[in-house]
Motif scaffolding. Structure first.
Motif, mmCIF file in Angstrom:
data_model
loop_
_atom_site.group_PDB
_atom_site.id
_atom_site.type_symbol
_atom_site.label_atom_id
_atom_site.label_comp_id
_atom_site.label_asym_id
_atom_site.label_seq_id
_atom_site.Cartn_x
_atom_site.Cartn_y
_atom_site.Cartn_z
ATOM 1 N N GLN A 87 29.991 -49.997 63.093
ATOM 2 C CA GLN A 87 30.997 -50.784 62.392
ATOM 3 C C GLN A 87 30.292 -51.730 61.420
ATOM 4 O O GLN A 87 29.320 -52.384 61.775
ATOM 5 C CB GLN A 87 31.821 -51.612 63.380
ATOM 6 C CG GLN A 87 32.561 -50.796 64.409
ATOM 7 C CD GLN A 87 33.745 -50.040 63.848
ATOM 8 O OE1 GLN A 87 34.106 -50.154 62.683
ATOM 9 N NE2 GLN A 87 34.370 -49.237 64.680
ATOM 10 N N THR A 89 31.092 -54.165 57.539
ATOM 11 C CA THR A 89 31.968 -54.573 56.453
ATOM 12 C C THR A 89 31.274 -55.634 55.623
ATOM 13 O O THR A 89 30.482 -56.414 56.131
ATOM 14 C CB THR A 89 33.328 -55.086 56.997
ATOM 15 O OG1 THR A 89 34.228 -55.265 55.920
ATOM 16 C CG2 THR A 89 33.189 -56.365 57.771
ATOM 17 N N MET A 102 36.521 -56.383 49.690
ATOM 18 C CA MET A 102 35.664 -55.926 50.782
ATOM 19 C C MET A 102 35.355 -54.447 50.634
ATOM 20 O O MET A 102 36.112 -53.693 50.031
ATOM 21 C CB MET A 102 36.313 -56.202 52.131
ATOM 22 C CG MET A 102 37.462 -55.286 52.477
ATOM 23 S SD MET A 102 38.238 -55.726 54.023
ATOM 24 C CE MET A 102 39.682 -56.522 53.362
ATOM 25 N N SER A 104 34.516 -51.672 53.442
ATOM 26 C CA SER A 104 34.520 -51.505 54.891
ATOM 27 C C SER A 104 34.285 -50.055 55.271
ATOM 28 O O SER A 104 34.728 -49.139 54.593
ATOM 29 C CB SER A 104 35.859 -51.950 55.481
ATOM 30 O OG SER A 104 35.983 -53.343 55.473
ATOM 31 N N THR A 106 35.650 -47.722 57.199
ATOM 32 C CA THR A 106 36.912 -47.513 57.899
ATOM 33 C C THR A 106 37.585 -46.228 57.448
ATOM 34 O O THR A 106 37.361 -45.761 56.337
ATOM 35 C CB THR A 106 37.874 -48.700 57.662
ATOM 36 O OG1 THR A 106 39.094 -48.436 58.368
ATOM 37 C CG2 THR A 106 38.185 -48.904 56.202
ATOM 38 N N HIS A 112 42.986 -52.433 56.910
ATOM 39 C CA HIS A 112 42.100 -53.580 56.683
ATOM 40 C C HIS A 112 42.743 -54.560 55.708
ATOM 41 O O HIS A 112 42.743 -55.775 55.938
ATOM 42 C CB HIS A 112 40.751 -53.109 56.143
ATOM 43 C CG HIS A 112 39.836 -52.612 57.205
ATOM 44 N ND1 HIS A 112 38.509 -52.898 57.222
ATOM 45 C CD2 HIS A 112 40.064 -51.863 58.308
ATOM 46 C CE1 HIS A 112 37.941 -52.348 58.270
ATOM 47 N NE2 HIS A 112 38.872 -51.707 58.938
ATOM 48 N N CYS A 129 40.460 -53.627 49.442
ATOM 49 C CA CYS A 129 39.561 -52.972 50.389
ATOM 50 C C CYS A 129 39.141 -51.621 49.822
ATOM 51 O O CYS A 129 39.981 -50.809 49.449
ATOM 52 C CB CYS A 129 40.236 -52.779 51.741
ATOM 53 S SG CYS A 129 39.143 -51.979 52.948
ATOM 54 N N THR A 131 36.473 -48.211 50.468
ATOM 55 C CA THR A 131 35.677 -47.476 51.444
ATOM 56 C C THR A 131 34.775 -46.545 50.669
ATOM 57 O O THR A 131 35.251 -45.763 49.841
ATOM 58 C CB THR A 131 36.591 -46.672 52.392
ATOM 59 O OG1 THR A 131 37.444 -47.588 53.077
ATOM 60 C CG2 THR A 131 35.790 -45.890 53.394
ATOM 61 N N LYS A 141 37.136 -45.284 63.595
ATOM 62 C CA LYS A 141 37.111 -46.214 62.468
ATOM 63 C C LYS A 141 38.511 -46.450 61.900
ATOM 64 O O LYS A 141 38.642 -46.935 60.793
ATOM 65 C CB LYS A 141 36.206 -45.670 61.362
ATOM 66 C CG LYS A 141 34.744 -45.506 61.771
ATOM 67 C CD LYS A 141 34.016 -46.827 61.711
ATOM 68 C CE LYS A 141 32.541 -46.673 61.929
ATOM 69 N NZ LYS A 141 31.758 -46.759 60.764
ATOM 70 N N SER A 145 37.933 -51.029 63.718
ATOM 71 C CA SER A 145 37.092 -51.704 62.727
ATOM 72 C C SER A 145 37.755 -52.942 62.126
ATOM 73 O O SER A 145 37.092 -53.756 61.488
ATOM 74 C CB SER A 145 36.736 -50.713 61.611
ATOM 75 O OG SER A 145 37.920 -50.156 61.052
ATOM 76 N N ALA A 149 36.371 -56.730 60.002
ATOM 77 C CA ALA A 149 36.783 -57.086 58.639
ATOM 78 C C ALA A 149 37.491 -58.435 58.637
ATOM 79 O O ALA A 149 37.256 -59.276 57.755
ATOM 80 C CB ALA A 149 37.689 -56.004 58.057
ATOM 81 N N LYS A 164 28.552 -60.362 55.447
ATOM 82 C CA LYS A 164 28.389 -58.966 55.841
ATOM 83 C C LYS A 164 28.206 -58.895 57.352
ATOM 84 O O LYS A 164 27.449 -59.684 57.918
ATOM 85 C CB LYS A 164 27.157 -58.379 55.147
ATOM 86 C CG LYS A 164 26.893 -56.923 55.442
ATOM 87 C CD LYS A 164 25.670 -56.448 54.677
ATOM 88 C CE LYS A 164 25.423 -54.984 54.835
ATOM 89 N NZ LYS A 164 24.224 -54.557 54.085
#
Length: 183
Positions: A87, A89, A102, A104, A106, A112, A129, A131, A141, A145, A149, A164
């Motif tokens: 995990q 983020t 962010m 992440s 995920t 998130h 967010c 990914t 995830k 997760s 976050a 982080k």
């Protein structure tokens, strides 16, 4: 293991050193470690009973029209997802801290976004967010997760700095749970 807080530091080593200085005082309670023990103790969520059925089972039993009746129990043990990366983020404030971005690890970026917005009291439009890649999460995830976050976003929002979180594999496996066993 239960997460009780977050340590924010300038380096990973400093964060681990600070976390190792935390001393939690607690009282041990009786442990319920199996489904059978939970049933015996009546320790389960009261409104989670689910039943899958098709047809009129009671009528079938009452009229003896069943060709075969199979009785018994099936038990499946728990399973660790053991996803490809732990995990993690990265969260940072933008627009004078009124917006959070962010990246992440995920399978559910929208989740998130929704939970971070909720935790910070921001509208969804102020939380972005991203990914970088999705794959090798095996379901671990999706929702597990979110807590990381959210924790990183609170620290980032309050400090107005990037934060982080990257869990060590052992901490990841102890804190995120697994697919529970079934009986």
């Amino acid at each position: 293991w239960q997460i009780i807080g977050i340590v924010v530091a300038d380096t990973h080593d400093n964060a681990k050193a600070a976390a190792n200085k935390v001393n939690v005082k607690y009282s041990e309670l009786p442990a319920i470690l199996s489904i059978e023990e939970a049933i015996k103790a009546g320790s389960f969520h009261p409104h989670t009973t689910r039943c899958l059925s098709k047809g009129d089972v009671e009528l079938c039993f009452a009229s003896n029209t069943c060709d075969k009746v199979i009785e018994g129990e099936v038990q499946v043990g728990g399973q660790e997802h053991f996803y490809m990366e732990p995990q993690c983020t990265l969260v940072w404030p933008v627009d004078s801290g009124n917006e959070i971005h962010m990246i992440s690890s995920t399978q559910a970026p929208h989740t998130h976004q929704k939970y971070v917005a909720n935790v910070l009291g921001l509208p969804l439009s102020k939380v972005v967010c991203k990914t970088k890649r999705i794959g090798g999460g095996f379901g671990g995830k999706e929702t597990r997760s979110v807590i990381f976050a959210a924790a990183a976003s609170v620290a980032s929002y309050c400090l107005r700095r990037p934060v982080k979180i990257v869990l060590d594999r052992d901490v990841d496996m102890m804190t995120t749970g697994q697919r529970h066993s079934f009986l």
